[in-house]
Structures are given as C-alpha cells and as structure tokens.
Write an enzyme that holds these catalytic residues in place. Structure first.
Site, mmCIF file in Angstrom:
data_model
loop_
_atom_site.group_PDB
_atom_site.id
_atom_site.type_symbol
_atom_site.label_atom_id
_atom_site.label_comp_id
_atom_site.label_asym_id
_atom_site.label_seq_id
_atom_site.Cartn_x
_atom_site.Cartn_y
_atom_site.Cartn_z
ATOM 1 N N GLY A 49 0.866 -8.677 -4.038
ATOM 2 C CA GLY A 49 -0.291 -9.184 -3.870
ATOM 3 C C GLY A 49 -1.256 -8.758 -5.004
ATOM 4 O O GLY A 49 -2.185 -9.501 -5.061
ATOM 5 N N GLU B 71 -4.647 1.751 -8.117
ATOM 6 C CA GLU B 71 -5.106 2.886 -6.817
ATOM 7 C C GLU B 71 -6.605 3.446 -7.282
ATOM 8 O O GLU B 71 -7.047 3.965 -6.508
ATOM 9 C CB GLU B 71 -3.982 3.832 -6.850
ATOM 10 C CG GLU B 71 -2.874 3.299 -5.887
ATOM 11 C CD GLU B 71 -1.541 3.881 -5.927
ATOM 12 O OE1 GLU B 71 -1.236 4.630 -5.035
ATOM 13 O OE2 GLU B 71 -0.840 4.135 -7.052
ATOM 14 N N LYS C 138 -2.447 1.372 -18.651
ATOM 15 C CA LYS C 138 -2.659 2.656 -17.817
ATOM 16 C C LYS C 138 -2.349 2.199 -16.314
ATOM 17 O O LYS C 138 -1.913 3.287 -15.587
ATOM 18 C CB LYS C 138 -3.774 3.321 -17.795
ATOM 19 C CG LYS C 138 -3.761 4.095 -19.060
ATOM 20 C CD LYS C 138 -5.231 5.042 -19.272
ATOM 21 C CE LYS C 138 -5.496 5.770 -20.347
ATOM 22 N NZ LYS C 138 -6.558 6.659 -20.458
ATOM 23 N N GLY C 139 -2.535 0.942 -15.806
ATOM 24 C CA GLY C 139 -2.495 0.786 -14.395
ATOM 25 C C GLY C 139 -4.039 0.953 -13.624
ATOM 26 O O GLY C 139 -4.669 1.784 -13.998
ATOM 27 N N VAL C 140 -4.018 -0.126 -12.761
ATOM 28 C CA VAL C 140 -5.297 -0.264 -12.201
ATOM 29 C C VAL C 140 -5.255 -0.376 -10.691
ATOM 30 O O VAL C 140 -6.292 -0.450 -10.063
ATOM 31 C CB VAL C 140 -5.835 -1.552 -12.701
ATOM 32 C CG1 VAL C 140 -6.270 -1.583 -14.047
ATOM 33 C CG2 VAL C 140 -5.281 -2.714 -12.261
ATOM 34 N N PRO D 138 -8.043 -9.703 -16.989
ATOM 35 C CA PRO D 138 -9.410 -9.331 -16.489
ATOM 36 C C PRO D 138 -9.735 -9.559 -15.091
ATOM 37 O O PRO D 138 -10.181 -8.970 -14.342
ATOM 38 C CB PRO D 138 -10.366 -9.665 -17.513
ATOM 39 C CG PRO D 138 -9.739 -10.618 -18.480
ATOM 40 C CD PRO D 138 -8.191 -10.575 -18.299
ATOM 41 N N PHE E 29 0.782 -1.226 0.033
ATOM 42 C CA PHE E 29 0.005 0.124 0.091
ATOM 43 C C PHE E 29 0.756 1.377 -0.054
ATOM 44 O O PHE E 29 0.333 2.244 0.456
ATOM 45 C CB PHE E 29 -0.905 -0.112 1.024
ATOM 46 C CG PHE E 29 -1.887 -1.221 1.523
ATOM 47 C CD1 PHE E 29 -2.420 -1.784 0.246
ATOM 48 C CD2 PHE E 29 -1.751 -1.850 2.517
ATOM 49 C CE1 PHE E 29 -3.339 -2.804 0.372
ATOM 50 C CE2 PHE E 29 -2.453 -3.140 2.626
ATOM 51 C CZ PHE E 29 -3.561 -3.565 1.560
ATOM 52 N N ARG F 230 -5.146 -0.885 -21.681
ATOM 53 C CA ARG F 230 -5.432 -2.147 -22.185
ATOM 54 C C ARG F 230 -5.203 -3.099 -20.867
ATOM 55 O O ARG F 230 -4.547 -2.893 -20.036
ATOM 56 C CB ARG F 230 -3.946 -2.608 -22.799
ATOM 57 C CG ARG F 230 -3.977 -4.036 -23.368
ATOM 58 C CD ARG F 230 -3.281 -4.102 -24.499
ATOM 59 N NE ARG F 230 -2.989 -5.588 -25.085
ATOM 60 C CZ ARG F 230 -1.756 -5.829 -25.514
ATOM 61 N NH1 ARG F 230 -1.075 -5.010 -25.676
ATOM 62 N NH2 ARG F 230 -1.618 -6.917 -25.405
HETATM 63 MO MO1 MOS Z 1 1.268 2.985 -3.922
HETATM 64 S S1 MOS Z 1 0.843 4.369 -2.577
HETATM 65 O O1 MOS Z 1 1.978 3.894 -5.034
HETATM 66 O O2 MOS Z 1 2.395 1.788 -3.333
#
Ligand code: MOS
Length: 744
Positions: free
Chosen positions: A472, A711, A707-709, A638, A244, A634
């Site tokens: 994780g 956060e 793009k990343g998922v 999923p 986190f 992309r």
């Molecule tokens: Mo995250 S707060 O960029 O590990």
C-alpha cells in the site's frame, strides 16, 4: 563493467505521480489474495486455543466431520508430515510456527486444528463443533509474571547491551538528573486485509495467492517445511491490504492453508478472522523502559542510560530493540542501553511499524522533555544543544543529516516560537487546555539485497521485472518511476512487473528499505542493459557514437547521445535493428556497500511538532495539529512520500493516545481482539497534518541516495504528543497510550 552510461534523470523520479494501481483498487478490479477462486476450491477455518498453556486433551473431530459440507478436519493426528520440524531454525529470519505437530498449547489463539469444507459457513460451524477440552496451566501475563533474563540478542541479532563512556560518572557529575520509567503496551498490526492464503498443489508444485512482504524468504521457509525446491513454489502477491511487518515472514496460518490443501488434494482458501490475528502472526511486545539522564549546568547531556524490559514468547526469541534510538539521537558523552526480557504465554512478538524505534523513541523523547524542563530550557533548544554531529554510540560521521533543517522548518511552520515554557498557559476559545510538544524522529537507512532484470526492445518499449512488494506504500508507482529513468525511456513505454515470486528476488519490503534496495537493483539492471546497448553502438563504425566509449554516452528519451555533443546520437531502436536484435537484457543487484556502511552512520531524521487540546474537567485528549519535517535523502515521489509521512504520524497518534491490547490476567486472552475495542485512529481522531519534505542529498547511502520513508513518521510523533499533553496539563503520563483515566 568499468565504463558506465550516464542516464539523464529527473524526468520521472521526483514527480508527484498518483498511484498507478489506484484505479484498480478503487474500482475493485485489483485482485487480493482471497479474491482467488481456483476450480474445486475448498474453504478452511482455523480453530484456535482458548487456553494459554498446556495441551489439548480432547477435540470432537467426529462432530465436526459429521457436519454437512465438512470435508476433513486437520489435527496433529492426520496433518501432512513435514520435511522439517517448524521449531527447527536453519536460516536467518526463521521463527517458530505452530503447525499441528503435537497437542501442546503455547499461547491463547494458537491454531489447534483446521476444518476444511465446501463452504466457509460449513467450515466455520465445523470448527465450532470441535469443542476442545484442555489440560491447562495458569497463564503468565504481564512483565512481572516471570523472572527477567538478558537475551543473547534483540531484534534479529543486535546485542542486548551496548555502551560507550562512563555512565555512572556522567550521572554523578550532572547538575540536573532525571530518572523515569515509561510503559508501552502490547500492540497488534491490524492490517485491513487479514492474513489469507489460497493454496493449490500440482504434484510437488505449490501455488499460493497470499499477501507477502518477502516472497523469496517465504519460498525458502516453505521449501524447508515441505521438502521441495524453492522454485517449485509460486507466490502471487500483487497487492497487500497493509502489512506493517506482520507479512514480512510467512505466518503459521498461511502454511496451514498449504498443508490443508495437501491433505485434501484440492485448492484451499484460508482467511484469518480478525480476532485470529491476535496471536499467531506477530505483534509489538510491551516494554517498561527506565531512562536515567544527566545534564550539566549548560543543559548538555553528561550521560544517557536506557534500560528496557520487554517480553517474548516461551518458545522463541524476538525481543523488541527499544534502546536503539538512544544510540543515535543525542550527543551524550556516556551512554548505555540494556535490554532484559521475560517469557510469557503469548504468540511470538515480531516486527511491527518501526520495531524498537517506535516504543524507544516514545520513551526517549518523553525523557528528553523531562530533562529539558529540569534544566529550565525550551525542549527544542535543549535538543539543539545536544545535537549529535557524529553518531554518539560509534563516533562515526553521518552519511548525511539534515535534522537541524527539520527542526527549523518544522518549528517555523508550527509557530513554535510562541510557546510558553510553563505548562497550562494556553487555552482555546472553548476553554480547553492547549499544549505543544516536540519529538525527534529517526529511523535507520537500511539496505537489503535485491535483483532486477531490465529489457530494451526493438519496438521502442522496455520492461523491468522485480519481485517487489506493495503493501500500500506505493511501490507500483515509485519503483516504476525509477525503472523508467533507469532505462532512459518514458513512463508509458516501460512495462513494469512486480508482486510475483517468479520475478527476480527483491528481498523484503521491510525496514523502510524497499524503495532503496529494489530501486538500486532496478537502477543497476538499467545501467547494465544500457551499457550493453552502448557497447553495440560505440564499437560500430556506422554509429554516430562510434569511438565515444560507454563513459562518453548518455541515455535520454530512448536515445543514446554523445556526452561531448548531445546533438549526435541515435535511437535505442536503431542500434538494436542494426545489430539485428529483437531485444537486449540487463541484470542488476541492489545492496548496501559494506565498506561505506562501516564508515558512516546512515539514518533518516525528522522533527514532529504536536498540538493537543485537553478538556480540563473530563480529561479528554485530542491531538489537533501535527507538523512533521523529515529528511530522508532523495525523494522519488513527493505525493506518495507525504502520504507515507501522514500514515506514520497517524500511527504515532495511535501509539500515543489509542492502541493497546488488553490481556485478561486470569486467562491470558486478549479481551479487545477486534477493531471495535482495540482502538486505532478513525478520521475524527486524525488531526490536521502537515508534512515537510526537507531537502537532503546523501552521496553514500546507495546509488540513488534514497533513505526510506515508511516507518520514520511513527517515531517522534508519540513522544511529541506525550510532551504536548504535559504542556497542556502539567501532568506527565508515563504510560502509553495516554488515556483520560491516566491523566485525571
Ligand atoms: Mo516493517 S515492521 O519493517 O514491515
């Protein structure tokens, strides 16, 4: 390399594979850092300060040393000398660490000694026997405890104040205006796996088993502190029980473990107790955000002003960048974001689960809802009227933005069209008040730097190596999917190695950028090795690919084929055999294209729809239903992405309704530093979840369009729930978490 071999993608990326390491984890075979038991291992326990500020006047070291099993007590008197003071900042991403350099106390929970013993029990008892006495000064607690100032930078370098257009004029000409102040509390990461380290020295070589979201950065930091070369430090970090953000940079206690091992000349294990994670390993700082918004008579924004007051420690300078979301979300012709800060007697706040965006969007999405109400508009309609087609702060086009589709698909799935405009109009069969709210989610599509190595072997197999991290989130699976496609092989034919600092540097698993960055490096390494292989074939008269040129070749299923006639080609293994090579190796790097990153605004987006039920007599609030629709370029896997969205939305529930660190105003100590009283959602708190993966193609963000998922799910959700609570009750709570005492 001018000519590029095309890989026929799609065989592995895009597939909903289950976690490849899942069986190891559920059977207990996965080894986490604290599972390491090298020969001669000792146990270390940190003693932490109960004072908030001042100095340690006395420690009963003799009593601790006399306890059976205690081997050593590490204090400022005998701590191994460091090559560099831990307050010295030379590299970016360096934060100050408390490493027993003197007797000062800068916050409650600061390490003040380490007891090393043959058993965990002896070390724990030894630490208790230290019975410290302090010369202490009163704690500075809360955002009003010190004079605010304007920090030079927020986050890790963004300016504290930015603006565009004339906000005062925009507010003056508005037909409707709101001004509202929202408060968010200090929050702590509470990863399942506490920070842990097993440290062993061999001469000047250091081996660490420790959870890390950024092994190479940790190596650099440790190298500076111990005066050794980064490659003398070997970090093994195959699995993390959550990070986190708290494991993005090596923490003080992890370094203390290495110092303890050096002091006693034996391997040492140091694991933080849960309450010890509330101080020296970062947290999310509290904020007080004031938003002033104006809209014209058509419900179009005329101005947006977002001011944040936040806190940092007295000795370092991470400031929560809560205003950032206001730069990107709504088409305000005039906008301004400013940040001020106070210095408190607390551990330094750091990155935590969408740092900035989580707190900022909770406030912004509430304020937008309040202005929609003032304009008499449905809050979704209001957001559509203020849809930003270019990035409001910079005017840049978006590299891609499928937010309209997110709103539409989410609203449809949720049933938003039946929502009454007025609050307190819906009840369920049990008489509970029902409310519906919406929030917009956004998170930047970042890219860091990574390197990877790819190998094709004559036996038909391949290998991909990258020092990537899995907290994780599923990197073991998603990156392996990218790796197998990058090599044009099947999943089972590729050995995928990660989680070790001896592998190529994968940068940091943070900022939701790891799959994009590590994936781009893997893709580039695969392209490199295929180009070398193709050059062997296309330059060889004996090959059916002779004369095709690399650009005339595609890779698929372990074969190179002519693009103009895919019936003609040959196996990788045949090319290597003819060239008499056992293997062939390629390397690649992943990073954002600076030119494209200047030209385009790059963000993932989403829309979260929330239902809450509130007991009209007791004020008890439950979030009963969440539908999130997210567009993040992309999608590699999923199943894992949906799981990331669920996780993010659950943290959004947590932000809205549960999490807060409560600080004793007299002592400065956190009173609920445990999982019993620091509330995070348990299963009974988690609503029905639905995550829609909205299609989005991004040709600019990186080679793979990712793009990343990680956060984005946290953003949007807290605001949606706050807005649903208002809709259920007609009461606007501007203090997070929204608890029943604040509602009644
Ligand atoms: Mo995250 S707060 O960029 O590990």
């Amino acid at each position: 390399m001018s000519e590029v071999v095309r890989v026929r993608h799609g065989s592995n990326t895009g597939q909903p594979l289950t976690r490849r390491e899942g069986r190891l984890k559920v059977t207990g075979a996965a080894r986490f850092a604290a599972d390491a038991h090298p020969e001669g291992l000792l146990h270390a326990v940190v003693a932490t300060s109960t004072a908030a500020r001042g100095r340690v006047a006395r420690l009963d070291v003799a009593a601790a040393e006399a306890h059976p099993g205690v081997v050593a007590v590490m204090t400022p008197q005998n701590a191994p000398a460091l090559a560099r003071h831990p307050d010295e900042k030379r590299e970016p991403f360096t934060f100050r660490l408390d490493l027993l350099q003197d007797d000062r106390v800068r916050y409650p929970g600061q390490p003040i000694a380490v007891v090393i013993a043959e058993t965990l029990e002896a070390a724990t008892e030894g630490a208790a026997l230290l019975a410290p006495a302090y010369e202490a000064e009163p704690a500075r607690v809360g955002l009003d405890a010190a004079a605010p100032f304007v920090p030079e930078a927020i986050g890790v370098g963004d300016p504290a104040a930015v603006s565009r257009g004339d906000v005062a004029a925009g507010l003056a000409q508005a037909a409707e205006r709101i001004e509202a102040t929202y408060e968010t509390p200090a929050q702590y990461h509470n990863a399942m796996e506490p920070h842990a380290v097993v440290a062993a020295w061999d001469g000047d070589a250091l081996t660490l088993d420790t959870p890390s979201q950024g092994m190479a950065i940790a190596q650099g930091r440790l190298a500076g502190l111990f005066g050794i070369a980064p490659d003398q430090i070997h970090i093994r970090s195959p699995f993390l029980g959550g990070g986190f953000g708290s494991k993005g940079l090596i923490s003080g206690p992890q370094v203390l473990g290495a110092m303890a091992a050096r002091l006693v000349g034996r391997p040492v294990k140091l694991v933080l107790r849960r309450e010890q994670m509330y101080g020296p390993v970062g947290h999310r700082a509290p904020t007080r955000q004031t938003l002033r918004l104006g809209a014209d008579s058509d419900g179009r924004l005329t101005a947006l002003d977002h001011h944040t007051l936040t806190a940092s420690s007295t000795f370092d300078d991470f400031f929560e960048p809560a205003g950032g979301v206001s730069h990107t979300l709504y088409a305000a012709p005039a906008l301004s974001t400013t940040h001020e800060a106070v210095r408190l007697d607390t551990g330094t706040p750091l990155f935590m689960r969408a740092p900035g965006e989580a707190s900022g969007s909770a406030a912004l999405e509430s304020a937008i809802d309040e202005l929609a109400l003032a304009c008499g508009l449905d809050p979704l309609e209001f957001r559509l009227r203020n849809y930003a087609d270019t990035e409001p702060l910079t005017g840049r086009p978006f590299s891609s933005k499928a937010l309209r589709a997110c709103y539409a698909q989410g609203a449809e799935r949720f049933g938003w069209r039946d929502r009454p405009l007025e609050p307190r109009r819906m009840r369920d069969a049990d008489g509970l008040l029902v409310g519906w709210g919406v929030g917009t989610a956004t998170f930047p599509a970042l890219m860091f730097q990574a390197e990877a190595r790819a190998v094709l072997r004559r036996d038909g197999g391949g290998a991909v190596e990258i020092g990537a991290h899995d907290m994780g989130q599923g990197a073991w699976t998603a990156l392996a999917q990218i790796a197998t496609d990058a090599l044009g092989l099947d999943l089972d034919a590729v050995e995928f190695r990660m989680g070790d600092s001896r592998l190529p540097n994968a940068g940091i698993a943070g900022g939701s950028a790891h799959t994009a960055t590590a994936g781009a490096a893997i893709h580039a390494a695969g392209s490199d090795v295929l180009a070398k292989l193709a050059a062997l074939a296309t330059g060889d008269e004996r090959s059916p690919l002779y004369g095709a040129g690399n650009a005339g070749v595609v890779a698929r299923g372990g074969r190179l084929l002519r693009r103009d006639d895919e019936s003609r080609g040959e196996a990788f293994t045949d090319i290597l055999a003819r060239a008499d090579l056992d293997s062939i190796e390629g390397r690649g790097t992943g990073a954002g294209d600076p030119g494209l990153r200047d030209s385009y605004a790059m963000h993932a987006h989403g829309a979260v729809f929330a239902e809450v039920k509130v007991d009209p007599d007791l004020g008890q609030i439950r979030c009963t239903r969440l539908v999130g629709a997210f567009a993040a370029g992309r999608i590699i896997n999923p199943r894992l992405v949906r799981s990331q969205y669920y996780g993010g939305m659950i943290w959004g529930v947590s932000f809205a309704l549960h999490e807060q660190a409560v600080t004793d105003p007299r002592s400065g100590r956190i009173m609920n530093a445990n999982l019993a009283e620091y509330h995070v959602p348990v299963n009974a708190d988690v609503p029905s979840l639905d995550a829609i993966l909205v299609e989005e193609e991004d040709p600019h963000v990186n080679a793979l369009g990712i793009k990343g998922v990680g956060e984005i799910g946290v953003t949007g959700t807290a605001g949606a729930i706050a807005n649903a609570v208002w809709h259920a009750t007609g009461v606007r709570v501007r203090q997070f978490p929204i608890t029943l005492d604040r509602l009644l």
